[in-house]
Design an enzyme around this catalytic site. Structure first.
Site, PDB file in Angstrom:
ATOM      1  CG  ASP A  67      -0.214  -0.092   2.884  1.00 13.18           C
ATOM      2  OD1 ASP A  67       0.788  -0.046   2.479  1.00 13.18           O
ATOM      3  OD2 ASP A  67      -1.326  -1.239   3.633  1.00 13.18           O
ATOM      4  CG  ASN A 136      -8.549  -1.413  12.068  1.00  7.80           C
ATOM      5  OD1 ASN A 136      -7.518  -2.057  11.510  1.00  7.80           O
ATOM      6  ND2 ASN A 136      -9.614  -0.314  11.478  1.00  7.80           N
ATOM      7  CG  HIS A 138      -6.219  -2.373   9.013  1.00  8.48           C
ATOM      8  ND1 HIS A 138      -5.843  -1.028   8.924  1.00  8.48           N
ATOM      9  CD2 HIS A 138      -4.760  -2.853   9.047  1.00  8.48           C
ATOM     10  CE1 HIS A 138      -4.614  -0.845   9.204  1.00  8.48           C
ATOM     11  NE2 HIS A 138      -4.038  -1.029   8.980  1.00  8.48           N
ATOM     12  CD  GLU A 143      -8.507   1.019   8.075  1.00  5.98           C
ATOM     13  OE1 GLU A 143      -8.214  -0.339   8.221  1.00  5.98           O
ATOM     14  OE2 GLU A 143      -8.219   1.879   7.566  1.00  5.98           O
TER      15      GLU A 143
HETATM   16  C1  GLP Z   1      -0.034   0.459   8.154  1.00  8.22           C
HETATM   17  C2  GLP Z   1      -0.463  -0.467   7.128  1.00  8.22           C
HETATM   18  C3  GLP Z   1      -0.428  -1.964   7.451  1.00  8.22           C
HETATM   19  C4  GLP Z   1       0.096  -2.351   8.972  1.00  8.22           C
HETATM   20  C5  GLP Z   1      -1.062  -1.755   9.878  1.00  8.22           C
HETATM   21  C6  GLP Z   1      -0.102  -2.287  11.647  1.00  8.22           C
HETATM   22  O1  GLP Z   1      -1.611   1.392   8.627  1.00  8.22           O
HETATM   23  N1  GLP Z   1      -0.829   0.099   6.446  1.00  8.22           N
HETATM   24  O2  GLP Z   1      -0.278  -2.984   6.172  1.00  8.22           O
HETATM   25  O3  GLP Z   1       0.056  -3.920   9.096  1.00  8.22           O
HETATM   26  O4  GLP Z   1      -0.764  -0.197   9.602  1.00  8.22           O
HETATM   27  O5  GLP Z   1       1.241  -1.407  11.713  1.00  8.22           O
HETATM   28  P1  GLP Z   1       1.763  -1.482  12.494  1.00  8.22           P
HETATM   29  O6  GLP Z   1       2.839  -2.457  12.436  1.00  8.22           O
HETATM   30  O7  GLP Z   1       3.030  -0.098  12.567  1.00  8.22           O
HETATM   31  O8  GLP Z   1       1.238  -1.829  13.541  1.00  8.22           O
END
Ligand code: GLP
Length: 252
Positions: A67, A136, A138, A143
């Site tokens: 992404d 959440n 995702h 989402e």
């Molecule tokens: C982000 C990314 C995800 C990631 C998630 C968790 O917003 N778009 O690909 O896996 O949220 O992030 P973190 O590892 O910082 O908790």
């Protein structure tokens, strides 16, 4: 679905890097799906170390990131382009034209989504997809509520995600409200998936991913239907799972 519990974040990061390295050893021209966020930073650090020690050759690998935020240029310090350059790409011998991140500044975002999806399919789909998970549930930026049939698309960030990611931007106001993400269908086409989760913030999402119903309200729950998924979690993220000797296999 297999769940493996590491004693801490460092062990989790080592295991994740070993899984990626094993994939590349087995198939030097592997197509990797890569994640950003705080969780995979340790994995990238380990992969960089392996490369510096001459144990990892990425010359024939192709990568596709999950992404990118809409509106952030590649050189913005919080763009995922920049994150990947700083934390991984510039430290290894992956040719630049084999490393792909969606372009969140494209003039026509629908065309960019289609272009990105077609590139992944033209590369033969992803051999090993690395995922993180939002509190959440995702995956990528898919989402809660995203349909499981979605391919690469533009989406609006959930308010909970904006809040969680504000830590990287300094304040919530600075966080872009939209992103491009591979869809759930794109992710599910990967031949192998590893999902990394660390910390108590992720414990509920992990429990619902593993044992809850498969529902768009918890996007990662779809992974129960994939034939080759390993969840690499630390003890804190596994807090709500009933485990037998640190491992768990769930037949879905
Ligand atoms: C982000 C990314 C995800 C990631 C998630 C968790 O917003 N778009 O690909 O896996 O949220 O992030 P973190 O590892 O910082 O908790």
């Amino acid at each position: 679905m297999q769940v493996i519990v590491a004693k801490d974040y460092d062990e989790l990061s080592r295991w994740a890097a070993e899984a990626v390295a094993a994939q590349i050893l087995e198939k030097p021209d592997s197509v990797l799906g890569l994640a950003t966020g705080g969780t995979p930073l340790g994995m990238y650090r380990e992969l960089k170390r392996m490369h510096q020690e001459g144990k990892l050759d990425l010359a024939r690998v192709k990568t596709f990131n999950l992404d990118e935020y809409i509106g952030l240029p590649a050189d913005h310090p919080e763009s995922y382009h920049h994150y990947m350059q700083e934390n991984f790409f510039r430290h290894v011998n992956l040719p630049a034209d084999q490393a792909h991140v969606p372009d969140g500044t494209a003039g026509d975002l629908a065309v960019e989504c289609q272009r990105y999806e077609e590139m992944i399919q033209a590369a033969g789909s992803i051999d090993l997809q690395v995922l993180g998970i939002g509190a959440n549930g995702h995956i990528g930026f898919n989402e809660p509520g995203t349909e499981f049939g979605a391919v690469t698309h533009v989406l609006s960030l959930d308010p909970r995600t904006v809040k969680a990611n504000a830590r990287f931007f300094g304040s919530e106001d600075q966080v872009p409200r939209q992103a491009i993400s591979m869809g759930i269908k794109t992710i599910m086409k990967s031949r192998k998936i590893i999902l990394l989760a660390s910390g108590t913030d992720k414990a509920e999402a992990i429990m619902r991913t593993v044992t809850g119903p498969v529902t768009v309200d918890m996007p990662a729950s779809i992974l129960q239907l994939h034939p080759n998924v390993t969840l690499l979690v630390d003890k804190a993220a596994a807090a709500f799972l009933k485990l037998d000797g640190g491992q768990m296999s769930v037949n879905c």
